[in-house]
Design an enzyme around this catalytic site. Sequence first.
Site, short mmCIF file in Angstrom:
data_model
loop_
_atom_site.label_atom_id
_atom_site.label_comp_id
_atom_site.label_asym_id
_atom_site.label_seq_id
_atom_site.Cartn_x
_atom_site.Cartn_y
_atom_site.Cartn_z
N GLU A 105 85.48 76.71 -1.26
CA GLU A 105 86.47 76.20 -0.31
C GLU A 105 87.85 76.80 -0.60
O GLU A 105 88.14 77.16 -1.73
CB GLU A 105 86.57 74.67 -0.43
CG GLU A 105 85.81 73.90 0.64
CD GLU A 105 86.51 73.89 2.01
OE1 GLU A 105 87.29 74.82 2.31
OE2 GLU A 105 86.28 72.94 2.77
N ASP A 109 91.95 68.83 0.66
CA ASP A 109 93.15 68.06 0.99
C ASP A 109 92.74 66.58 1.01
O ASP A 109 92.65 65.95 -0.04
CB ASP A 109 93.64 68.60 2.34
CG ASP A 109 94.93 67.99 2.84
OD1 ASP A 109 95.70 67.48 2.02
OD2 ASP A 109 95.18 68.01 4.05
N PHE A 158 102.43 72.15 3.06
CA PHE A 158 101.49 72.98 3.82
C PHE A 158 101.63 74.43 3.37
O PHE A 158 102.68 75.04 3.53
CB PHE A 158 101.73 72.84 5.32
CG PHE A 158 100.56 73.36 6.11
CD1 PHE A 158 99.45 72.55 6.33
CD2 PHE A 158 100.54 74.66 6.60
CE1 PHE A 158 98.35 73.02 7.03
CE2 PHE A 158 99.45 75.15 7.29
CZ PHE A 158 98.35 74.32 7.51
N ARG A 171 96.90 84.53 7.03
CA ARG A 171 95.77 84.52 6.08
C ARG A 171 95.80 85.72 5.14
O ARG A 171 95.28 85.66 4.03
CB ARG A 171 94.43 84.55 6.84
CG ARG A 171 94.13 83.31 7.65
CD ARG A 171 92.67 83.35 8.11
NE ARG A 171 92.41 82.43 9.21
CZ ARG A 171 92.07 81.14 9.05
NH1 ARG A 171 91.99 80.63 7.85
NH2 ARG A 171 91.83 80.38 10.10
P1 IMP Z 1 90.48 68.04 4.29
O1 IMP Z 1 89.26 67.72 5.11
O2 IMP Z 1 91.64 67.13 4.63
O3 IMP Z 1 90.22 68.07 2.80
O4 IMP Z 1 91.02 69.44 4.76
C1 IMP Z 1 90.45 70.59 4.39
C2 IMP Z 1 90.85 71.72 5.33
O5 IMP Z 1 92.14 71.53 5.92
C3 IMP Z 1 90.95 72.99 4.56
O6 IMP Z 1 89.70 73.66 4.44
C4 IMP Z 1 91.98 73.78 5.35
O7 IMP Z 1 91.35 74.50 6.40
C5 IMP Z 1 92.88 72.74 5.94
N1 IMP Z 1 94.12 72.57 5.15
C6 IMP Z 1 94.48 71.50 4.40
N2 IMP Z 1 95.67 71.68 3.81
C7 IMP Z 1 96.09 72.92 4.18
C8 IMP Z 1 97.27 73.72 3.88
O8 IMP Z 1 98.19 73.32 3.14
N3 IMP Z 1 97.32 74.94 4.46
C9 IMP Z 1 96.35 75.44 5.28
N4 IMP Z 1 95.23 74.74 5.57
C10 IMP Z 1 95.10 73.48 5.04
MG MG Z 2 92.32 75.99 8.28
#
Ligand code: IMP
Ligand code: MG
Length: 185
Positions: A105, A109, A158, A171
């Site tokens: 991954e 988050d 972020f 990216r």
């Molecule tokens: P989660 O389901 O909240 O854990 O989010 C996971 C996904 O959210 C990651 O695989 C990213 O695609 C996106 N994401 C979360 N935080 C960030 C960030 O700070 N920058 C860019 N993408 C993020």
């Molecule tokens: Mg993303």
Amino acid sequence: MSPNPSSLYDDVADVLISQEAIQQRVAELGQQITLDFAGSEVLMIAVLKGALLFLADLVRNVNLPVAMDFLAVSSYGAGTSSSGVVRILKDLDEPIEGRNVVIVEDIVDSGRTLDYLLRMLRQRHPATLHVCTLLDKRERREINVPIDYVGFEVPDEFVVGYGLDFAEYYRQLPFIGVLKPEIYQ
Ligand code: IMP
Ligand code: MG
């Protein structure tokens, strides 16, 4: 939003993790995985698109028989936070039953995406199932997910670069950084 056409780098406010630090840490993670899975084969599954660059560098540091597969997911809901309802846009090409699977991954988050994926993949009966994430935004965790390999812990900001996007851009930055506030608006 669109990035600065003259230089993406002008949109970056701060570099949190340098290119050198990433490359060094990715090499360490690859060496650790090589030790932990010595004598076995590993199937590394990258979650697209964010984990693409990380997987590409990580496997070059894993000295084992490695196969790769890809999952693409999208979480329903707003741009910078995930709702936990995950839609599979692209499923794996191959069955994982009886294999040693490592999910790769970009960032964990809230943990909702990973929690969903772990539950989905467990139902397919891999021999082992581990998680390797480049970044861990632990302060934001809502669901306690098991993570075996972490590159770096990051603060609740972020971040973009090294696979991570804002609105699909940035990216390709070779470091992890934060953008200038006006870009996020
Ligand atoms: P989660 O389901 O909240 O854990 O989010 C996971 C996904 O959210 C990651 O695989 C990213 O695609 C996106 N994401 C979360 N935080 C960030 C960030 O700070 N920058 C860019 N993408 C993020
Ligand atoms: Mg993303």
